[in-house]
Design an enzyme around this catalytic site. Structure first.
Site, PDB file in Angstrom:
ATOM      1  CE  LYS A 115       1.483  -2.030  -0.233  1.00  0.00           C
ATOM      2  NZ  LYS A 115       2.340  -0.999   0.334  1.00  0.00           N
ATOM      3  CD  GLU A 197       2.760   3.970  -5.897  1.00  0.00           C
ATOM      4  OE1 GLU A 197       1.893   3.129  -5.684  1.00  0.00           O
ATOM      5  OE2 GLU A 197       3.015   4.898  -5.089  1.00  0.00           O
ATOM      6  NE  ARG A 289      -2.991  -3.956   8.644  1.00  0.00           N
ATOM      7  CZ  ARG A 289      -2.566  -2.729   8.953  1.00  0.00           C
ATOM      8  NH1 ARG A 289      -3.107  -2.080   9.958  1.00  0.00           N
ATOM      9  NH2 ARG A 289      -1.623  -2.157   8.255  1.00  0.00           N
TER      10      ARG A 289
HETATM   11  P1  ADP Z   1      -0.825   1.025  10.248  1.00  0.00           P
HETATM   12  O1  ADP Z   1      -1.268   2.085   9.322  1.00  0.00           O
HETATM   13  O2  ADP Z   1      -1.957   0.329  10.898  1.00  0.00           O
HETATM   14  O3  ADP Z   1       0.234   1.482  11.150  1.00  0.00           O
HETATM   15  P2  ADP Z   1       1.266  -0.562   9.135  1.00  0.00           P
HETATM   16  O4  ADP Z   1       1.366  -1.005   7.718  1.00  0.00           O
HETATM   17  O5  ADP Z   1       2.280   0.395   9.621  1.00  0.00           O
HETATM   18  O6  ADP Z   1      -0.196  -0.035   9.304  1.00  0.00           O
HETATM   19  O7  ADP Z   1       1.300  -1.885  10.035  1.00  0.00           O
HETATM   20  C1  ADP Z   1       0.721  -1.991  11.307  1.00  0.00           C
HETATM   21  C2  ADP Z   1       1.544  -2.889  12.177  1.00  0.00           C
HETATM   22  O8  ADP Z   1       1.716  -4.136  11.616  1.00  0.00           O
HETATM   23  C3  ADP Z   1       2.908  -2.333  12.477  1.00  0.00           C
HETATM   24  O9  ADP Z   1       3.216  -2.587  13.819  1.00  0.00           O
HETATM   25  C4  ADP Z   1       3.807  -3.104  11.541  1.00  0.00           C
HETATM   26  O10 ADP Z   1       5.096  -3.249  12.113  1.00  0.00           O
HETATM   27  C5  ADP Z   1       3.071  -4.408  11.436  1.00  0.00           C
HETATM   28  N1  ADP Z   1       3.181  -4.991  10.115  1.00  0.00           N
HETATM   29  C6  ADP Z   1       2.737  -4.508   8.959  1.00  0.00           C
HETATM   30  N2  ADP Z   1       2.979  -5.341   7.953  1.00  0.00           N
HETATM   31  C7  ADP Z   1       3.597  -6.401   8.473  1.00  0.00           C
HETATM   32  C8  ADP Z   1       4.092  -7.622   7.961  1.00  0.00           C
HETATM   33  N3  ADP Z   1       4.012  -7.927   6.679  1.00  0.00           N
HETATM   34  N4  ADP Z   1       4.656  -8.496   8.807  1.00  0.00           N
HETATM   35  C9  ADP Z   1       4.740  -8.210  10.107  1.00  0.00           C
HETATM   36  N5  ADP Z   1       4.290  -7.082  10.662  1.00  0.00           N
HETATM   37  C10 ADP Z   1       3.728  -6.187   9.857  1.00  0.00           C
HETATM   38  P1  ADP Z   2       2.871   0.277   3.449  1.00  0.00           P
HETATM   39  O1  ADP Z   2       2.111  -0.884   2.938  1.00  0.00           O
HETATM   40  O2  ADP Z   2       4.247  -0.062   3.848  1.00  0.00           O
HETATM   41  O3  ADP Z   2       2.107   1.049   4.464  1.00  0.00           O
HETATM   42  P2  ADP Z   2       2.229   2.440   1.586  1.00  0.00           P
HETATM   43  O4  ADP Z   2       2.023   2.253   0.131  1.00  0.00           O
HETATM   44  O5  ADP Z   2       1.024   2.680   2.404  1.00  0.00           O
HETATM   45  O6  ADP Z   2       3.060   1.205   2.153  1.00  0.00           O
HETATM   46  O7  ADP Z   2       3.244   3.627   1.791  1.00  0.00           O
HETATM   47  C1  ADP Z   2       3.776   3.934   3.040  1.00  0.00           C
HETATM   48  C2  ADP Z   2       4.169   5.394   3.074  1.00  0.00           C
HETATM   49  O8  ADP Z   2       5.096   5.703   2.049  1.00  0.00           O
HETATM   50  C3  ADP Z   2       3.018   6.357   2.858  1.00  0.00           C
HETATM   51  O9  ADP Z   2       2.348   6.628   4.041  1.00  0.00           O
HETATM   52  C4  ADP Z   2       3.721   7.572   2.301  1.00  0.00           C
HETATM   53  O10 ADP Z   2       4.292   8.358   3.315  1.00  0.00           O
HETATM   54  C5  ADP Z   2       4.830   6.972   1.487  1.00  0.00           C
HETATM   55  N1  ADP Z   2       4.452   6.822   0.072  1.00  0.00           N
HETATM   56  C6  ADP Z   2       3.907   5.730  -0.492  1.00  0.00           C
HETATM   57  N2  ADP Z   2       3.702   5.918  -1.813  1.00  0.00           N
HETATM   58  C7  ADP Z   2       4.122   7.168  -2.089  1.00  0.00           C
HETATM   59  C8  ADP Z   2       4.214   7.955  -3.287  1.00  0.00           C
HETATM   60  N3  ADP Z   2       3.841   7.483  -4.467  1.00  0.00           N
HETATM   61  N4  ADP Z   2       4.718   9.207  -3.185  1.00  0.00           N
HETATM   62  C9  ADP Z   2       5.122   9.698  -2.006  1.00  0.00           C
HETATM   63  N5  ADP Z   2       5.102   9.003  -0.859  1.00  0.00           N
HETATM   64  C10 ADP Z   2       4.604   7.750  -0.888  1.00  0.00           C
END
Ligand code: ADP
Ligand code: ADP
Ligand code: MG
Length: 486
Positions: A115, A197, A289
């Protein structure tokens, strides 16, 4: 393409197989004996048994999966989401084995999977970012913390699935939050690097679906609103977002396309943004993906994204249908989890003794389970998705809400009543939501769920009658039904 190996399980495996079958492509599904959900298994043309313990580690065993693909003469591998889908090494090894990878190039997966690197790349290309600190030096970090100001969010560099994040409200909390986030990041991702952040207060999560082919065509397919989240994990998603006007939409979509183009992206991807109350948006990450919530985009665009993933991976050009796709109507997705909303959302396990999914115009069910399946805690608690389409947002909400009332799953606890309570909440209906909605409305949602969020009374009565007729089977369902009726 003749044969596709599906390197996933549950609802997404079943969903990929559905499209492959329609396209006349044979499917081979990897399956671990501990996986007792049956829809994907029954739909696949072939099964290839995965070995390893715990079961999840087998679905993460890249070499075993590639060996199976070679043994079974598969031309391509679709990784679904989760598991190996964002593993650049796996993507590379698949291609090196002469198998087509249904996803973006390995180096783009690697870039976006880090990231901090992804942020740097986005910044270079003029995509707006939340202010952040990336220094490892503690002393420097504490100085910069004061510059950025509170609240802050500590995030895992390798993060995903909402894991490894901590909100910090004051200076005193910084060190502890970093320690906690590092521990969690190491446990989930085997990588303890974190960064900080600014935490944007009461934001919306809005993301853009992008698609690119090998011929330089890059398009967006509009946005998805994913602000209904619990612990940073999405629960209900919709498209389009009720919060953005055409100008903001084109600014966000153009930023997403620019990022995809600059990175040499191919195939389906999602660029995620945080939208502040002031209307400013910030890049948070790119998911390289297919996304869990891709069906809402499918329902408003009329496209099958998995079909286009397969076509693009085999070198086809995005057709006019994709390049000039029009977004029509409104779609909502509800994630059906096997968990007990009333007692802290703990995942439940057991046999599904009754399963009846709603049917009807505008209703789509993507399920990994059916009646008599066993749900174990070896895998993610999400077992199915309800996706609806309506002429406009109000219609879609009404259809989704009614469909949830017809959705009967007995034998295990699900979040169906909870989802229904959300769809009935006046703030949700008014579109007045942000990522804090579920936490802020927690008590109200739980009490609404108990009083009127469950199964429709006539549907419940029908199932009581059915269950009473079944004398052969032991039916814990009758006890479970109590919760649905009241
Ligand atoms: P989306 O926006 O598609 O929901 P998520 O980041 O929530 O994206 O991940 C999608 C799915 O993949 C979820 O079921 C989450 O539990 C799984 N997942 C995400 N990252 C990982 C990881 N590093 N290892 C295992 N499962 C993951
Ligand atoms: P992941 O890879 O686990 O999906 P993200 O960076 O997409 O991580 O963040 C997951 C969630 O956390 C976002 O959907 C949002 O709700 C919250 N989030 C992430 N970054 C911020 C931020 N800078 N400020 C507020 N909420 C955040
Ligand atoms: Mg995310």
């Amino acid at each position: 393409m003749r044969k596709l190996l599906v390197a996933n399980r549950g609802e997404i495996a079943a969903r990929i197989i559905r499209t492959a079958r329609r396209m006349g492509i044979r499917t081979c599904l990897v399956v671990h004996p501990a996986d007792r959900s049956s829809v994907a298994r029954e739909a696949a043309d072939e099964l290839a048994e995965l070995q390893g313990d715990p079961a999840v580690s087998a679905y993460l065993d890249a070499q075993q999966i590639i060996r199976l693909a070679i043994d079974r003469n598969c031309d391509a591998i679709h990784p679904g989401y989760g598991f190996l889908s964002e593993n650049a090494g796996f993507a590379r090894d698949v291609e090196n084995a002469g198998i087509v990878w249904i996803g973006p190039p390995a180096d783009v997966i690697a870039l976006m999977g880090d990231k901090v690197e992804a942020r740097r790349f986005a910044q270079e290309h003029g995509v707006p970012l939340v202010p952040s600190i990336q220094e490892a030096d503690r002393q420097l970090m504490m100085e910069q913390v004061d510059v950025i100001g509170f609240p802050l969010l500590v995030k895992a560099v390798a993060g995903g699935g909402g894991k490894g994040m901590r909100i910090v409200r004051d200076r005193e909390g910084v060190e502890g939050a970093i320690e906690q986030a590092k521990r969690e990041a190491l446990r989930y991702f085997g990588d303890d690097r974190v960064y900080i952040e600014r935490y944007i207060e009461q934001p919306r999560h809005i993301e853009v679906q992008v698609f690119a082919d090998r011929h330089g065509n890059v398009v967006h397919l509009g946005e998805r609103e994913c602000s209904i989240q619990r612990r940073f994990q999405k629960l209900i998603e919709e498209s389009p977002s009720a919060a953005i006007n055409p100008e903001l939409r084109s600014a966000m979509c153009e930023a997403a396309v620019k990022l995809a183009r600059a990175s040499g992206y191919r195939n389906a991807g999602t660029v995620e943004f945080i939208l502040g109350k002031d209307g400013r948006f910030y890049f948070i990450e790119m998911n390289t993906r297919l996304q869990v919530e891709h069906p809402v985009t499918e329902l408003v665009s009329g496209l099958d994204l998995v079909e286009w993933q397969l076509r693009v991976a085999f070198g086809e050009r995005l057709s006019a249908a994709v390049m000039d796709a029009r977004i029509a109507g409104h779609a909502i997705e509800c994630r059906i989890n096997v968990e007990d909303a009333a007692s802290g959302f703990l995942p439940d396990t057991g046999q599904i003794v009754r399963y009846r999914a709603p049917e009807g115009e505008g209703i789509r069910i993507d399920s990994g389970v059916q009646e008599l399946d066993h749900v174990t805690d070896a895998f993610d608690p999400m077992v199915a998705k309800l996706i609806v389409w309506g002429r406009d947002r109000d219609c879609a909400i009404r259809t989704a809400e009614a469909a949830l009332g017809q959705f009967c799953v007995l034998g295990v606890e699900t979040n169906i009543a909870y989802l229904r309570a959300i769809l009935r909440h006046p703030d949700y209906v008014a579109g007045a939501i942000d990522t804090g909605f579920l936490e802020n409305c927690h008590d109200g949602l739980l009490s609404a769920m108990v009083s009127d969020g469950g199964l429709d009374p006539d549907v419940a009565a029908a199932f009581v009658a059915l269950s009473i007729r079944e004398t052969q089977r032991e039916i814990p369902a009758l006890a479970a039904l109590g919760a649905w009726k009241n």
